[in-house]
Design a protein around this motif. Structure first.
Motif, PDB file in Angstrom:
ATOM      1  N   ARG A 172      43.576  46.073  51.066  1.00 62.38           N
ATOM      2  CA  ARG A 172      44.490  44.933  51.152  1.00 62.38           C
ATOM      3  C   ARG A 172      45.696  45.129  50.233  1.00 62.38           C
ATOM      4  NH1 ARG A 172      43.072  39.899  47.918  1.00 62.38           N
ATOM      5  NH2 ARG A 172      43.856  41.380  46.426  1.00 62.38           N
ATOM      6  N   ASP A 173      45.444  45.607  49.015  1.00 65.31           N
ATOM      7  CA  ASP A 173      46.530  45.836  48.067  1.00 65.31           C
ATOM      8  C   ASP A 173      47.519  46.866  48.611  1.00 65.31           C
ATOM      9  OD1 ASP A 173      45.330  44.017  46.398  1.00 65.31           O
ATOM     10  OD2 ASP A 173      44.495  45.525  45.033  1.00 65.31           O
ATOM     11  N   TRP A 174      47.012  47.918  49.224  1.00 65.49           N
ATOM     12  CA  TRP A 174      47.874  48.959  49.786  1.00 65.49           C
ATOM     13  C   TRP A 174      48.737  48.377  50.905  1.00 65.49           C
ATOM     14  CZ3 TRP A 174      48.839  51.317  54.420  1.00 65.49           C
ATOM     15  CH2 TRP A 174      49.535  52.531  54.372  1.00 65.49           C
ATOM     16  N   GLU A 194      49.544  45.231  51.408  1.00 69.78           N
ATOM     17  CA  GLU A 194      50.503  44.266  50.846  1.00 69.78           C
ATOM     18  C   GLU A 194      51.706  44.958  50.219  1.00 69.78           C
ATOM     19  OE1 GLU A 194      48.362  41.678  48.214  1.00 69.78           O
ATOM     20  OE2 GLU A 194      47.700  40.398  49.868  1.00 69.78           O
ATOM     21  N   ARG A 195      51.476  46.078  49.557  1.00 68.56           N
ATOM     22  CA  ARG A 195      52.578  46.820  48.931  1.00 68.56           C
ATOM     23  C   ARG A 195      53.592  47.250  49.992  1.00 68.56           C
ATOM     24  NH1 ARG A 195      49.683  49.668  45.748  1.00 68.56           N
ATOM     25  NH2 ARG A 195      49.244  51.387  47.140  1.00 68.56           N
ATOM     26  N   TYR A 196      53.124  47.762  51.104  1.00 67.15           N
ATOM     27  CA  TYR A 196      54.032  48.199  52.160  1.00 67.15           C
ATOM     28  C   TYR A 196      54.550  47.037  52.987  1.00 67.15           C
ATOM     29  CZ  TYR A 196      53.277  52.872  50.677  1.00 67.15           C
ATOM     30  OH  TYR A 196      53.255  53.990  49.902  1.00 67.15           O
ATOM     31  N   SER A 197      53.812  45.969  53.043  1.00 71.11           N
ATOM     32  CA  SER A 197      54.289  44.767  53.721  1.00 71.11           C
ATOM     33  C   SER A 197      55.531  44.228  53.015  1.00 71.11           C
ATOM     34  CB  SER A 197      53.182  43.711  53.738  1.00 71.11           C
ATOM     35  OG  SER A 197      53.652  42.525  54.311  1.00 71.11           O
ATOM     36  N   ASP A 239      35.150  45.257  47.018  1.00 71.96           N
ATOM     37  CA  ASP A 239      36.141  45.997  46.226  1.00 71.96           C
ATOM     38  C   ASP A 239      36.928  46.991  47.063  1.00 71.96           C
ATOM     39  OD1 ASP A 239      35.429  44.572  43.994  1.00 71.96           O
ATOM     40  OD2 ASP A 239      34.114  46.139  43.193  1.00 71.96           O
ATOM     41  N   LEU A 263      39.456  45.160  49.029  1.00 77.34           N
ATOM     42  CA  LEU A 263      40.558  44.700  48.180  1.00 77.34           C
ATOM     43  C   LEU A 263      41.566  45.811  47.941  1.00 77.34           C
ATOM     44  CD1 LEU A 263      38.616  42.541  45.550  1.00 77.34           C
ATOM     45  CD2 LEU A 263      40.001  41.741  47.480  1.00 77.34           C
ATOM     46  N   ALA A 264      41.085  47.030  47.754  1.00 82.36           N
ATOM     47  CA  ALA A 264      41.991  48.164  47.559  1.00 82.36           C
ATOM     48  C   ALA A 264      42.838  48.393  48.806  1.00 82.36           C
ATOM     49  CB  ALA A 264      41.193  49.419  47.212  1.00 82.36           C
ATOM     50  N   ASN A 309      42.054  57.919  44.677  1.00 84.70           N
ATOM     51  CA  ASN A 309      42.355  56.634  45.302  1.00 84.70           C
ATOM     52  C   ASN A 309      42.877  56.827  46.720  1.00 84.70           C
ATOM     53  OD1 ASN A 309      41.556  55.214  43.060  1.00 84.70           O
ATOM     54  ND2 ASN A 309      43.621  54.980  42.261  1.00 84.70           N
TER      55      ASN A 309
END
Length: 110
Positions: A83-85, A87-90, A77, A80-81, A4
């Motif tokens: 974006r998720d990363w 958002e986690r650090y945001s 997809d 999206l991965a 990942n």
């Protein structure tokens, strides 16, 4: 997990180039051939093909052979991965900045 991280590295590296970002924007409007992607960028088919290869390696697009043409399609997809990363650090930085804001307000009350 290592796969990942490696895949995210490919995605961010691919998105770090303005030409590839423009290709992603074009593909967001619909499937296109490599020639279609190259035309507005005023580049050779070989140059466009190299950029498409980077985007494909990152998983951001797929290529399918239809007749004599290779059709490129966006693969959301991978985005999206990424974006998720982000958002986690945001969320992490929002918490830190909120704490700093609170500390500055408390310091100003003195």
């Amino acid at each position: 997990m290592v796969d990942n991280k490696r895949q995210l590295d490919f995605v961010f590296r691919a998105l770090g180039d303005p030409t590839r970002l423009r290709m992603i924007e074009q593909l967001a409007r619909g499937d296109q051939t490599v020639s279609d992607l190259a035309a507005p960028l005023d580049m050779t088919l070989a140059g466009a093909s190299k950029h498409v290869g980077v985007l494909e390696q990152a998983g951001l697009l797929t290529r399918e052979k239809r007749g004599r043409e290779r059709i490129c399609a966006l693969n959301p997809d991978a985005l999206l991965a990424a974006r998720d990363w982000v958002e986690r650090y945001s969320a992490f930085w929002s918490q830190r900045l909120d704490a700093l804001d609170q500390a500055l307000k408390e310091d100003g009350d003195d």
